[in-house]
Write a protein that holds these residues in place. Structure first.
Motif, short mmCIF file in Angstrom:
data_model
loop_
_atom_site.label_atom_id
_atom_site.label_comp_id
_atom_site.label_asym_id
_atom_site.label_seq_id
_atom_site.Cartn_x
_atom_site.Cartn_y
_atom_site.Cartn_z
N UNK A 1 0.89 -1.17 0.49
CA UNK A 1 0.17 0.03 0.10
C UNK A 1 0.32 1.56 0.66
N UNK A 2 2.10 1.66 0.41
CA UNK A 2 3.05 2.42 1.04
C UNK A 2 3.82 2.82 -0.18
N UNK A 3 3.84 1.52 -0.94
CA UNK A 3 4.41 1.91 -2.43
C UNK A 3 3.22 1.92 -3.42
N UNK A 4 2.00 1.87 -3.59
CA UNK A 4 1.52 2.54 -3.92
C UNK A 4 0.82 3.64 -4.08
N UNK A 5 1.01 4.40 -2.49
CA UNK A 5 0.80 5.47 -2.71
C UNK A 5 1.12 6.00 -3.13
N UNK A 6 3.16 6.06 -3.36
CA UNK A 6 4.38 6.47 -3.08
C UNK A 6 4.36 6.73 -4.58
N UNK A 7 4.80 5.36 -5.92
CA UNK A 7 4.06 5.71 -6.82
C UNK A 7 3.05 6.69 -6.78
N UNK A 8 1.64 6.76 -6.91
CA UNK A 8 0.62 7.24 -7.05
C UNK A 8 0.74 9.11 -7.32
N UNK A 9 1.66 9.39 -6.07
CA UNK A 9 2.61 10.38 -5.59
C UNK A 9 3.91 11.06 -6.38
N UNK A 10 4.27 10.40 -6.74
CA UNK A 10 5.39 10.90 -8.02
C UNK A 10 5.05 10.52 -8.71
N UNK A 11 4.36 9.66 -9.81
CA UNK A 11 4.11 9.71 -10.90
C UNK A 11 2.50 10.30 -11.12
N UNK A 12 1.96 10.64 -10.29
CA UNK A 12 0.64 11.50 -10.62
C UNK A 12 0.38 12.89 -9.89
#
Length: 248
Positions: A209-220
């Protein structure tokens, strides 16, 4: 009676238990102690007798013997001890499960025979305190066979009283619960492993979940914020496109 007469003829001290009868014909068990009395030249003058009524005790002992016959073939380990905790009788199951002979068990204390490295001294102390008070006790404890095989036992002890209510024996039943304890330990181990798996799965899910949130923050979200900051800066600086930049 013959023995008592023979001892009297010898001028010897003797002690016997004998069945007598009262004037009304009622049975009475007596413990008789006899002591000869001699004159200065060593001639027997008379006998001094002390008779103690033990009818109540004999009745209780007979009941205990009857109970012993009932439990003789019992699969549980049954023993009878005196008030000092010394064994006076054990059943066949006791001998079979502990590996001791009848001669090795009689006269010994259960703790001396069966206790070992993992026997809890606090539980032993608690049982001894209950015995001293003539109270019932029921405990689970680790004990050992003659060949040091570990046993988990459920121990139940009950005082045996005479007609006057005085404790003179203890009746102890020990049930082998080793298999139940092994199953419980296995279940506890399975539960511990299952809990470890659950904990690992929760940690893995949290990391994902943390990885998904991090990816969402970084890519979007980060890109949106950067674009907004750029448009705001361009709008702030004015010019022909200022209003358009602010709307964007």
């Amino acid at each position: 009676i013959r023995y008592m007469l023979e001892q009297r003829e010898k001028g010897a001290t003797f002690q016997v238990e004998i069945l007598n009868y009262t004037r009304s014909g009622e049975k009475i068990w007596s413990e008789v102690f006899a002591q000869p009395v001699f004159d200065a030249e060593g001639n027997l003058q008379q006998y001094f007798f002390i008779g103690t009524d033990i009818t109540g005790r004999r009745k209780a002992e007979e009941e205990l013997r009857n109970l012993s016959r009932i439990v003789k073939e019992n699969q549980n380990m049954v023993s009878i001890t005196d008030i000092d905790g010394r064994i006076t009788w054990v059943n066949d199951a006791f001998l079979k499960q502990t590996g001791f002979t009848y001669g090795e068990a009689i006269g010994q204390k259960l703790s001396y025979l069966l206790d070992g490295p993992e026997t809890d001294p606090e539980i032993i102390r608690g049982m001894e305190e209950q015995m001293a008070k003539g109270a019932m006790f029921n405990k689970e404890i680790v004990r050992y066979t003659k060949h040091k095989q570990k046993l988990w036992l459920d121990v139940y002890g009950q005082a045996v009283r005479d007609a006057q209510g005085k404790v003179y024996r203890f009746f102890v039943v020990q049930t082998d619960i080793s298999e139940r304890k092994r199953l419980q330990e296995r279940l506890d181990e399975e539960m511990r492993k299952r809990q470890q798996l659950i904990t690992a799965a929760v940690i893995k899910a949290q990391e994902k979940e943390r990885s998904l949130i991090s990816s969402e923050l970084h890519d979007n979200v980060n890109q949106v914020l950067t674009s907004a900051k750029l448009y705001a800066a361009m709008g702030r600086d004015g010019g022909a496109s200022g209003k358009e930049m602010m709307e964007k």
